[in-house]
Enzyme design. Structure first.
Site, PDB file in Angstrom:
ATOM      1  N   ARG A 230       9.997  43.052  77.544  1.00  7.41           N
ATOM      2  CA  ARG A 230      10.157  41.632  77.275  1.00  7.41           C
ATOM      3  C   ARG A 230       8.839  40.973  77.639  1.00  7.41           C
ATOM      4  NH1 ARG A 230      14.124  42.504  74.564  1.00  7.41           N
ATOM      5  NH2 ARG A 230      16.238  41.755  74.946  1.00  7.41           N
ATOM      6  N   GLU A 259       7.503  33.739  73.181  1.00  9.82           N
ATOM      7  CA  GLU A 259       7.702  34.470  71.927  1.00  9.82           C
ATOM      8  C   GLU A 259       8.367  33.554  70.911  1.00  9.82           C
ATOM      9  OE1 GLU A 259       9.077  38.614  72.207  1.00  9.82           O
ATOM     10  OE2 GLU A 259      10.565  38.032  70.714  1.00  9.82           O
ATOM     11  N   HIS A 278       8.551  41.558  67.579  1.00 12.01           N
ATOM     12  CA  HIS A 278       9.781  42.065  68.225  1.00 12.01           C
ATOM     13  C   HIS A 278      10.562  42.978  67.258  1.00 12.01           C
ATOM     14  CE1 HIS A 278      12.751  40.992  71.656  1.00 12.01           C
ATOM     15  NE2 HIS A 278      13.108  42.152  71.127  1.00 12.01           N
TER      16      HIS A 278
HETATM   17  C1  DGY Z   1      17.297  44.436  72.518  1.00 12.02           C
HETATM   18  O1  DGY Z   1      18.106  45.284  72.163  1.00 12.02           O
HETATM   19  O2  DGY Z   1      17.344  43.898  73.619  1.00 12.02           O
HETATM   20  C2  DGY Z   1      16.250  44.047  71.533  1.00 12.02           C
HETATM   21  O3  DGY Z   1      15.277  43.275  72.115  1.00 12.02           O
HETATM   22  C3  DGY Z   1      16.857  43.330  70.358  1.00 12.02           C
HETATM   23  O4  DGY Z   1      17.587  42.254  70.791  1.00 12.02           O
END
Ligand code: DGY
Length: 315
Positions: A230, A259, A278
């Site tokens: 993240r 983001e 992402h």
């Molecule tokens: C997750 O699975 O957490 C990915 O970032 C997609 O949401």
């Protein structure tokens, strides 16, 4: 439209294909009071914030179903206090996220994106063996931060590249160490020894801001940082400084903080960064499975059954 009212951020047709016409899906953002009152479920598709106040504004809320494994945008504790089950989609996206990790490692190390731009431009007039010489991935050292299911899948792929694999995790994983021939290191040692550092951990209180100026300075000058976790795991300004100051060589980012980055953010100007929007789990088969799990959790919660993949099932 009739059916059980579910609040969701904009969803692809796949949701309806899998859920049928059982639900009356209404927009989560700026939901009307009438919609909130009628709501029995929330589907979190593209990481909307679902906190206690959102939950309280929906008095009949029975379940929150998250499309994705990471639930850092949902206040799970608040949901648990209110006895609202929260579902997520673990497991089905491990392979695709690990594939994308390798894609970023290879893209950054071997100048795939810079090379693509060059090959399309007027400067490419003849083959020149002196340009865009990258780092060899095969046989180099990979440090994986976060040895969960995704981290283990990355290790499996890295083995095929004959990489030496180090890992750091909250707790040691003796079984993974012997199965995948990975060696545990403190974060500091992993950063210092790795050619590639891949972040595959969840965002928690202890991983927020985990990679800052000191950690980046601990990496090799030739080091490449990959963030598949993240955005907030890495301090953005520190990363920018490290990339422009020669502290590390390059980065591959599937996620950023914020983001997306503002369109005029200086990080977007750097040639030694590859940024993806992402895409970790964005493969056709994985998206299908994620949506099925999202629907299954939603229906289970509405029917008062334990969620097949619940985050707070036993709490
Ligand atoms: C997750 O699975 O957490 C990915 O970032 C997609 O949401």
């Amino acid at each position: 439209m009739s059916g059980e009212v579910v609040l969701a951020d904009p969803m692809p047709p796949l949701f309806q294909q899998l859920a049928g016409d059982r639900f009356d899906v209404r927009p989560l953002e700026n939901a009307t009071e009438a919609d909130r009152k009628a709501t029995v479920g929330i589907v979190a598709y593209s990481h909307p914030i679902v906190d206690g106040s959102v939950m309280d504004s929906c008095p009949g809320l029975k379940v929150i179903s998250n499309h994705g494994v990471g639930v850092d945008h949902i206040d799970v504790e608040a949901a648990t206090q209110r006895r609202i089950p929260v579902g997520n989609t673990p497991g089905c996206l491990d392979a695709s996220t690990a594939d994308m990790t390798m894609a970023l490692i290879l893209s950054v190390a071997r100048n795939v994106v810079v090379g693509d731009h060059f090959a399309r431009g007027p400067e490419f007039t003849h083959y020149d063996p002196s340009i865009l010489i990258g780092q060899e991935v095969t046989g180099s050292t990979l440090g994986i931060v976060g040895m969960g299911r995704i981290g283990a899948e990355v290790a499996r792929r890295a083995r095929a590249f004959n990489m030496k694999i180090l890992y750091h995790n909250r707790s040691r994983r003796p079984e993974t160490e012997s199965e995948l021939d990975v060696e545990y290191r403190s974060l500091k040692d992993l950063l210092a020894e790795s050619d590639f550092v891949s972040l595959n951990c969840p965002l928690t209180d202890s991983t927020t801001g985990m990679i800052g100026p000191e950690e980046l300075a601990t990496m090799k000058g030739s080091g490449i940082l990959i963030n598949m976790a993240r955005g907030p795991v890495v301090q953005t300004q520190a990363l920018y400084d490290a990339l422009t100051g020669g502290v590390i060589a390059a980065a591959g980012l599937d996620v950023t903080d914020p983001e997306p980055l503002p369109r005029d953010h200086p990080l977007l100007e750097l040639k030694n960064v590859v940024i993806a929007p992402h895409l970790g789990s964005a493969s056709n088969r994985t998206r299908q499975r994620m949506m099925q799990m999202t629907v299954d959790n939603l229906i289970a919660g509405l029917e008062g059954r334990p969620l097949p993949t619940g985050v707070n099932n036993s709490k």
